[in-house]
Design a protein around this motif. Structure first.
Motif, PDB file in Angstrom:
ATOM      1  N   GLY A  16      -0.533  -4.598  -5.223  1.00 48.71           N
ATOM      2  CA  GLY A  16      -0.083  -3.218  -5.067  1.00 48.71           C
ATOM      3  C   GLY A  16      -1.199  -2.232  -5.340  1.00 48.71           C
ATOM      4  N   SER A  17      -1.257  -1.154  -4.540  1.00 47.67           N
ATOM      5  CA  SER A  17      -2.245  -0.110  -4.784  1.00 47.67           C
ATOM      6  C   SER A  17      -1.975   1.109  -3.915  1.00 47.67           C
ATOM      7  N   ALA A  18      -2.413   2.266  -4.394  1.00 48.17           N
ATOM      8  CA  ALA A  18      -2.394   3.459  -3.551  1.00 48.17           C
ATOM      9  C   ALA A  18      -3.698   3.534  -2.768  1.00 48.17           C
ATOM     10  N   HIS A  36       0.859  -1.171   0.000  1.00 49.74           N
ATOM     11  CA  HIS A  36       0.000   0.000   0.000  1.00 49.74           C
ATOM     12  C   HIS A  36       0.902   1.229   0.000  1.00 49.74           C
ATOM     13  N   GLY A  37       1.043   1.838  -1.160  1.00 47.94           N
ATOM     14  CA  GLY A  37       1.952   2.982  -1.255  1.00 47.94           C
ATOM     15  C   GLY A  37       1.282   4.141  -1.948  1.00 47.94           C
ATOM     16  N   VAL A  38       1.439   5.328  -1.401  1.00 49.01           N
ATOM     17  CA  VAL A  38       0.797   6.508  -1.998  1.00 49.01           C
ATOM     18  C   VAL A  38       1.214   6.624  -3.463  1.00 49.01           C
ATOM     19  N   THR A  39       0.433   7.355  -4.235  1.00 55.52           N
ATOM     20  CA  THR A  39       0.769   7.521  -5.645  1.00 55.52           C
ATOM     21  C   THR A  39       2.152   8.151  -5.774  1.00 55.52           C
ATOM     22  N   GLY A  40       2.957   7.579  -6.636  1.00 50.74           N
ATOM     23  CA  GLY A  40       4.302   8.110  -6.831  1.00 50.74           C
ATOM     24  C   GLY A  40       5.317   7.570  -5.834  1.00 50.74           C
ATOM     25  N   SER A  41       4.915   6.599  -5.018  1.00 53.90           N
ATOM     26  CA  SER A  41       5.840   6.080  -4.009  1.00 53.90           C
ATOM     27  C   SER A  41       6.848   5.115  -4.618  1.00 53.90           C
TER      28      SER A  41
END
Ligand code: ADP
Ligand code: ZN
Ligand code: ZN
Length: 727
Positions: free
Chosen positions: A354-356, A221-226
């Motif tokens: 994977g996803s924001a 779970h990573g913010v957009t652009g991570s």
């Protein structure tokens, strides 16, 4: 007597027995052609036995078993079986629909001579002392010498040495002196340097790599652009170093040229499974066979690719796991994400989701410890900040064809600074329609009950469900009023307004129409990246995955239409979508701003969005779902049916409900007409079944499915939709 049991692509969920004297257990997973009624059909051998329930005088013999390619591996047969059972769909149809077209017909596969491939000398081949080969084997000596000089020889080069090498090469392949396997190329091309991982990224990579040998579902779970893509690349590299294959599933959208380019810049051996519509059947089959033989190491594809045979599978990645395109919406209504998890468990390998903005289901599993949870809280590039989000209260700021004054001002400023901007129009449940303001008549499709969508450019009304088209009426057919006008902001209307307002700006509208052409996406992305565009206008198509380094401003219109929807997933989707679109802004050195036009600036969803606070909203939505008894707290299935008249459909559903034997654990609801009642001339309704126990729901469905199959259904088409995501 030897009996083979075959799965055939027919709408009955049983295996068919045939006599086949020359069959053995090695043939399980092979294709076989058999007589079926008056026809010939080809299916897959699922089992071999010596007994059958079929009376001997009715038992037919197989025409032939196709042995020219390897059988489907047992693990894949398991996946098919699970899929058939879980989604209640005939096994033969599950299997045959997943195979390349050339394997579905009644013909053997004609393969090119495998000596066509270039061959590479292996390390053990290099160590062979040439003098150990008897001097009379002149061809062998020469060939080995050439190999030791050049390492790789093409088919043509080999032919020049001697035309009679095929037997020799088969032997050398067996001995492991030469191989067809392409060399693993992990060095990147010179133009794209490999970035040094951020601490978050490095942590994610080490954590997953430490457990490459066993099953785990990882939620990344990573913010957009991570920098999730970079993590995928490193994990794939790890898998490659163990000579393992990676399956990468991506949503069904057109970002593939970009993603493909990123992969190709890093690895030489990327296989696209079902992405290019440009591939012909033979090319598709060839790719599929390379995957099956374990030669293709990285397999990139959309949901159907989950069924690719992979003999050396070591890792599965599901990118944008929340994306609804992973669930097939007709026929076999499977979720590729969920099947990927099953497959990973069976193969005892990791699967990375994977996803924001993870789906609530996955988030729920992660916080409960059923999935392993990895978070990336900041953007990978030092200079990139998450964008600032502001709201424009449209009750105060009047708008001009949907665009408010503050938004127009911001666009102007952005233009002056030579940055790009994006106007995103939320179209879920919304599209420009033709409306009579004096009697409120609106244009409806004759075949579907949906409103027709206005296409200004070609002055046409189109049905987005069945494709029906008609011309604009001159006057309202109901009251004769001549002043009928399009209502609402479609992409084209917004485009016209912007062109009038900013005559010098280069404006590009992106929608299904403008991207249908082959290569359209490639050209569009190129234009954006080389800054030939100032303002982009688009819908969901633009929301996901893209990386536009020069984009600074994102304006969002019509978001409110999803806030008070009857669909309990609408908020989750809106939030995910707005996070994704906002995430397009400020990805590199440019600061990002997001302006959202709304009548409800105080709505909790908008608050959470402003804070980039996925958790608070997710927790609030989970609480709502818990109280209301919605997934992920319950498991659902729909019995969907359609016929020419709703009466027949409802009648069928009532009969089906009557057959059910509900237990305490199962809730069975009344049949309801679908929100979009008529689709392509058929009327539709469904019936909801739910339970707090997935197992009990499955047990119930299996029995019920058998029973429904006994109903006379000549006029009705029906299907079970397990874990539905749309109603
Ligand atoms: P996500 O998929 O998580 O939204 P991306 O994988 O698209 O993010 O990465 C966003 C940007 O950050 C890309 O331009 C990528 O090249 C860059 N990036 C990724 N990792 C790093 C890193 N470790 N150092 C510098 N830039 C990076
Ligand atoms: Zn009217
Ligand atoms: Zn229609």
């Amino acid at each position: 007597m030897v009996i083979i049991r075959i799965a055939l692509s027919v709408p009955v969920d049983i295996l068919f027995d045939y006599q086949a004297e020359d069959a053995s257990s090695h043939d399980i997973g092979l294709r076989a052609c058999v007589p079926f009624g008056k026809k010939k059909l080809t299916g897959i051998i699922m089992a071999i036995g010596t007994e059958t329930q079929v009376p001997i005088e009715k038992l037919k013999s197989v025409y032939c078993i196709f042995r020219e390619i390897n059988p489907l591996p047992p693990a894949l047969l398991d996946l098919f079986q699970f899929c058939s059972q879980y989604y209640h769909h005939p096994l033969g149809m599950v299997i045959m629909n997943s195979l390349p077209v050339l394997l579905r017909n009644n013909k053997p596969v004609k393969l090119k001579d495998s000596a066509q491939h270039p061959l590479r000398l292996t390390d053990s081949g290099r160590r062979i002392d040439i003098t150990t080969i008897p001097a009379r084997n002149r061809v062998a000596r020469r060939l080995l010498t050439e190999f030791q000089n050049a390492t790789i020889l093409t088919a043509q080069q080999i032919k020049q040495i001697s035309p009679r090498t095929s037997k020799l090469l088969i032997e050398w392949k067996r001995l492991g002196w030469v191989t067809e396997k392409p060399t693993i190329e992990t060095s990147p091309s010179k133009t794209t340097p490999i970035p040094t991982l951020t601490a978050d990224q490095a942590n994610a990579v080490t954590t997953v790599t430490a457990e490459l040998e066993r099953f785990n579902t990882w939620l990344l779970h990573g913010v957009t652009g991570s920098g999730k893509t970079e993590i995928y690349l490193r994990l794939i590299e790890s898998a490659l170093s163990h000579d393992k294959q990676t399956l990468v599933l991506i949503p069904e959208i057109n970002l593939t040229p970009q993603l493909e380019a990123v992969f190709r810049a890093r690895f030489r051996t990327v296989l696209l499974i079902n992405l290019h519509s440009g591939l012909n059947d033979t090319q598709r089959l060839t790719g599929w066979l390379q995957a099956q033989r374990g030669e293709a190491k990285i397999i990139l594809g959309t949901r159907l690719a989950v069924f690719t045979p992979l003999s050396r599978l070591g890792l599965i990645i599901v990118d944008e796991e929340h994306d609804s395109s992973f669930k097939q919406q007709d026929g076999l209504r499977y979720s590729a994400r969920d099947l990927a998890i099953f497959r990973a468990r069976k193969t005892n390998i990791p699967v990375v989701l994977g996803s924001a903005t993870p789906s609530l289901e996955s988030y729920f599993n992660a916080i409960n410890g059923r999935y392993r949870y990895i978070r990336l809280a900041s953007r990978a590039m030092q200079s990139a900040r998450l964008p600032s989000i502001q709201y424009i209260d449209t009750r105060i700021h009047k708008s001009q064809a949907g665009l408010s004054e503050p938004l127009l001002k911001a666009l102007e400023k952005c233009l002056a600074n030579k940055y790009q901007s994006l106007i995103f129009i939320n179209r879920r449940g919304y599209a420009p329609v033709l409306l009579c303001k004096s009697c409120t008549w609106s244009a409806l499709c004759q075949r579907c009950s949906s409103r027709l969508v206005v296409h200004l450019r070609d002055k046409k009304l189109c049905c987005h469900h069945c494709g029906h088209e008609e011309n604009f009426p001159r006057a309202c057919p109901q009251c004769g009023n001549q002043d009928i006008a399009p209502f609402g902001q479609g992409t084209q209307r917004v485009e016209e307004t912007l062109r009038a307002h900013f005559p010098a700006a280069r404006i590009l509208r992106i929608d299904r129409d403008s991207t249908r052409r082959k290569n359209a996406w490639k050209e569009i992305l190129h234009a954006i990246h080389t800054h030939q565009v100032d303002i982009l206008i688009g819908t969901q198509l633009l929301a996901k995955g893209h990386d536009f380094p020069n984009l600074s401003l994102v304006g969002i219109l019509n978001a409110d239409t999803s806030l008070y929807s009857t669909d309990f997933r609408a908020s989750e989707r809106l939030f995910a979508q707005l996070m994704q679109v906002s995430g397009r802004a400020g990805r590199a050195n440019v600061a990002g701003h997001v302006l959202i036009q709304t009548e409800f600036p105080d709505h909790p969803l908008y608050h959470a969005l402003q804070q980039h606070d996925y958790d608070t909203l997710a927790q609030a939505l989970l609480t709502e779902r818990k109280i209301a008894g919605f997934p992920p707290y319950v498991y659902q299935a729909l019995l969907r049916a359609e016929a020419h008249s709703i009466k027949i459909v409802l009648n069928f559903l009532k009969q089906a409900a009557h057959l059910a034997e509900p237990t305490q654990a199962i809730e069975l609801y009344d049949p309801v007409p679908a929100q979009l009642l008529r689709l392509k001339g058929m009327e539709r309704a469904y019936l909801l079944i739910q339970s707090t126990s997935r197992k009990q729901l499955q047990t119930f469905l299996a029995e019920w499915y058998r029973q429904i199959n006994t109903l006379p259904t000549r006029q009705v088409r029906w299907v079970l939709d397990v874990d539905p995501i749309e109603f």
